[in-house]
Motif scaffolding. Structure first.
Motif, PDB file in Angstrom:
ATOM      1  N   THR A   1     -32.173  23.435 -70.287  1.00 55.72           N
ATOM      2  CA  THR A   1     -31.876  24.826 -69.931  1.00 55.72           C
ATOM      3  C   THR A   1     -32.486  25.254 -68.601  1.00 55.72           C
ATOM      4  O   THR A   1     -32.496  26.440 -68.280  1.00 55.72           O
ATOM      5  CB  THR A   1     -32.373  25.767 -71.044  1.00 55.72           C
TER       6      THR A   1
ATOM      7  N   ILE B   1     -27.110  26.227 -77.421  1.00 54.91           N
ATOM      8  CA  ILE B   1     -28.092  27.205 -76.943  1.00 54.91           C
ATOM      9  C   ILE B   1     -27.797  28.508 -77.665  1.00 54.91           C
ATOM     10  O   ILE B   1     -26.719  29.102 -77.489  1.00 54.91           O
ATOM     11  CB  ILE B   1     -28.010  27.417 -75.417  1.00 54.91           C
TER      12      ILE B   1
ATOM     13  N   SER C   1     -37.867  26.518 -74.421  1.00 56.52           N
ATOM     14  CA  SER C   1     -36.847  25.877 -73.584  1.00 56.52           C
ATOM     15  C   SER C   1     -36.710  26.681 -72.293  1.00 56.52           C
ATOM     16  O   SER C   1     -36.220  27.806 -72.307  1.00 56.52           O
ATOM     17  CB  SER C   1     -35.518  25.768 -74.323  1.00 56.52           C
TER      18      SER C   1
ATOM     19  N   THR D   1     -32.875  26.104 -78.315  1.00 60.64           N
ATOM     20  CA  THR D   1     -32.119  24.941 -77.866  1.00 60.64           C
ATOM     21  C   THR D   1     -32.111  23.892 -78.970  1.00 60.64           C
ATOM     22  O   THR D   1     -33.171  23.527 -79.484  1.00 60.64           O
ATOM     23  CB  THR D   1     -32.743  24.344 -76.590  1.00 60.64           C
TER      24      THR D   1
END
Length: 587
Positions: free
Chosen positions: A560, A443, A473, A480
């Motif tokens: 996420t 991330i 995301s 991501t």
């Protein structure tokens, strides 16, 4: 409606003034009485002046008389919860796609774009949609970021900013309160935000995944009154009985309506059941439908057709306290849909405020698309990176080490757990090359140049080869990336920066697929017909890479969702959702 207009409507109802339009010989679905009967509908300006049973109508007085020829006539459909951004269409292009499917009103939460562009993102959605021939209502995002301290987004809303935005045009209230833990534990931030909406007498949309019993009651007492996160229909009766609105969802990836209907169809006409799409791809809208498809699914699952239509019209209007929509009755706005039957729910005609907008699955009006400055902004701010930034350092040089892993429970659902696994360490870094069930995930904060990166390992993501990266995301919309080799992640990062956002695939450092989302890293400027083909092509690429879900492009974004149980990822690391804390990868 002003006094003069009311006087004119009275005259039309009495036959003293000519109607602008008469829809004649329709099989009216009356959502008040639960009946279906032949009726003539008199329309004047934007409104319905009269509804008369055909055998009682002695005067058919209208400038334009349209014979419905016994087809079914329903109120225009209302989507009780949707993120326009999840279609990757601009609000204008979204309207162009859904109006032929009979949707005349949506209640949208723009928290996706708000997490990237803040207040400017919210105002963009309002400005872009201001002249579309439908009702596009919006809610102010309550959780930007979704949980403060657990992720970094492009903005942060507190109660003061939210109070200002609640006065923007076409705002109905507060968007989905995702921080259910904060509401239940009465955190200072969430208490202030919810109280701001309560003081203004505005709607508070909920988000209560897996909540039942005392925790659900506590959440409702905290302020939110609805939930679209009923994934297991067995939880639906508790919510219905406690007065919570269930916005039963049928998205491109989360299909919950059948399970919910199966568990509540023994109830007698629950008034707190509505239907929504939440996140639906353009191809699904064009080929399967929009809210008309939700109705179709509900009926197939066993819900009475009139109840299914009521759940997408009157129930939703009453949920949001929308005056004079959601029914076909005198004084109501003439938002009307003509259907071929009550099994397939194919839409033949769509009227909005007394005007024919779409017919036979095509628009019959022009909808202009404004050009706004924000559409030309590159929102991907990532500094210079190297392959080394995508390697997980091991606490040992070589051997086996215990590591916390994210694990998907199924190929479809977004629910993930955490588990401890033994993996190899090689030359000081984690090596998963011998375990085909594992992938790396990165991330990358894309909202500033701090190069903040979190790395972890994910199980059962089913990416057999290569890597995929996305700037769409949930909910922070950082970059991501799921990958097998560091050079794949680096190549993806560089290409997405150049595009200004989107979805990119790579294998062995070579780019293999591109889907641009230049507006805020989540929206395309293309119409639904073109974008549907582009998304379909990307989905084909991802399926060949091993992702077999209903919506492969959506799969990476579920990593996420730090408000969906039980463990997720953010740019700060591995997150325990219920405990709301960052988890150390190594013991």
């Amino acid at each position: 409606m002003n006094l003069q207009k009311r006087k004119e409507l009275v005259e039309v109802a009495l036959g003293k003034r000519e109607a602008d339009m008469v829809l004649k010989n329709g099989s009216l679905v009356n959502v008040f009485s639960g009946e279906i009967y032949k009726a003539n509908i008199y329309i004047y300006d934007k409104y319905i002046a009269n509804v008369v049973e055909c055998n009682l109508d002695t005067i058919t007085l209208g400038k334009n008389i349209i014979d419905i020829d016994g087809k079914f006539v329903s109120p225009g459909f209302i989507d009780s919860h949707v993120h326009v951004e999840s279609s990757h269409l601009t609000p204008v292009n979204f309207a162009r796609a859904i109006l032929p499917k009979g949707t005349t009103t949506i209640i949208a939460d723009p928290h996706e774009i708000a997490n990237v562009l803040g207040i400017d993102g919210v105002t963009y959605m309002i400005e872009n949609s201001k002249d579309v021939p439908m009702n596009q209502y919006y809610l102010i995002p309550s959780c930007v970021p979704s949980v403060v301290g657990l992720e970094n987004a492009g903005a942060e809303f507190d109660d003061i900013e939210i109070e200002k935005m609640l006065d923007l045009p076409r705002i109905l209230g507060l968007g989905e309160v995702m921080d259910f833990v904060g509401v239940i534990n009465q955190s200072d931030r969430m208490t202030k935000i919810v109280e701001t909406a309560i003081k203004k007498g505005m709607f508070i949309q909920g988000h209560a995944p897996e909540l039942i019993g005392n925790e659900l009651s506590a959440y409702i007492c905290g302020g939110p009154i609805s939930c679209h996160e009923t994934r297991d229909g067995r939880q639906a009766p508790d919510k219905i009985r406690k007065g919570m609105y269930i916005d039963a969802r049928e998205s491109s990836i989360s299909k919950n309506i059948s399970s919910i209907v199966e568990n509540i169809k023994h109830m007698k006409s629950p008034r707190n059941l509505t239907l929504c799409t939440d996140d639906r791809e353009p191809r699904d809208i064009l080929e399967v439908g929009h809210i008309n498809d939700c109705v179709r699914v509900a009926v197939k699952a066993g819900l009475d057709p009139i109840e299914a239509i009521r759940a997408t019209t009157l129930n939703t209007a009453q949920e949001y306290k929308l005056d004079k929509i959601g029914a076909i009755a005198p004084g109501y706005f003439a938002d009307i849909v003509v259907l071929d039957n009550l099994v397939d729910f194919n839409v033949l005609k769509t009227f909005w405020q007394g005007k024919l907008i779409a017919e036979n699955d095509s628009l019959v009006v022009e909808i202009n698309s404004p050009k706004l400055d924000i559409e030309y902004l590159n929102s991907v701010y990532v500094g210079e990176l190297s392959e080394g930034d995508f390697k997980i350092k091991s606490p040992i040089q070589n051997g086996e080490v215990e590591i916390e892993v994210l694990s998907y429970l199924t190929k479809e659902r977004s629910i993930t757990d955490r588990k401890t696994m033994l993996v190899k360490a090689k030359d000081g870094f984690i090596d998963i090359s011998e375990n085909s069930n594992l992938n790396f995930v990165a991330i990358v904060n894309r909202h500033n140049l701090n190069n903040n990166i979190a790395l972890a390992v994910v199980e059962n993501f089913y990416l057999k080869e290569g890597g995929v990266g996305t700037t769409y995301s949930h909910d922070s919309h950082n970059l991501t990336i799921v990958f097998n080799k560091p050079n794949e992640a680096l190549a993806i990062t560089k290409r997405i920066k150049e595009l200004g956002g989107g979805i990119v695939t790579s294998e062995n450092g070579e780019i293999t697929g591109i889907l641009p989302f230049p507006i805020a890293g989540m929206l395309s400027d293309q119409p639904a017909e073109i974008l549907a083909k582009e998304i379909s092509h990307m989905n084909t690429i991802l399926r060949k890479m091993g992702i077999e879900s209903a919506s492969p492009i959506t799969r990476p974004s579920t990593l996420t969702l730090i408000v969906i149980p039980n463990a997720k990822m953010s740019d700060l690391g591995l997150i325990d959702v219920k405990e709301q804390k960052v988890i150390n990868l190594f013991k």
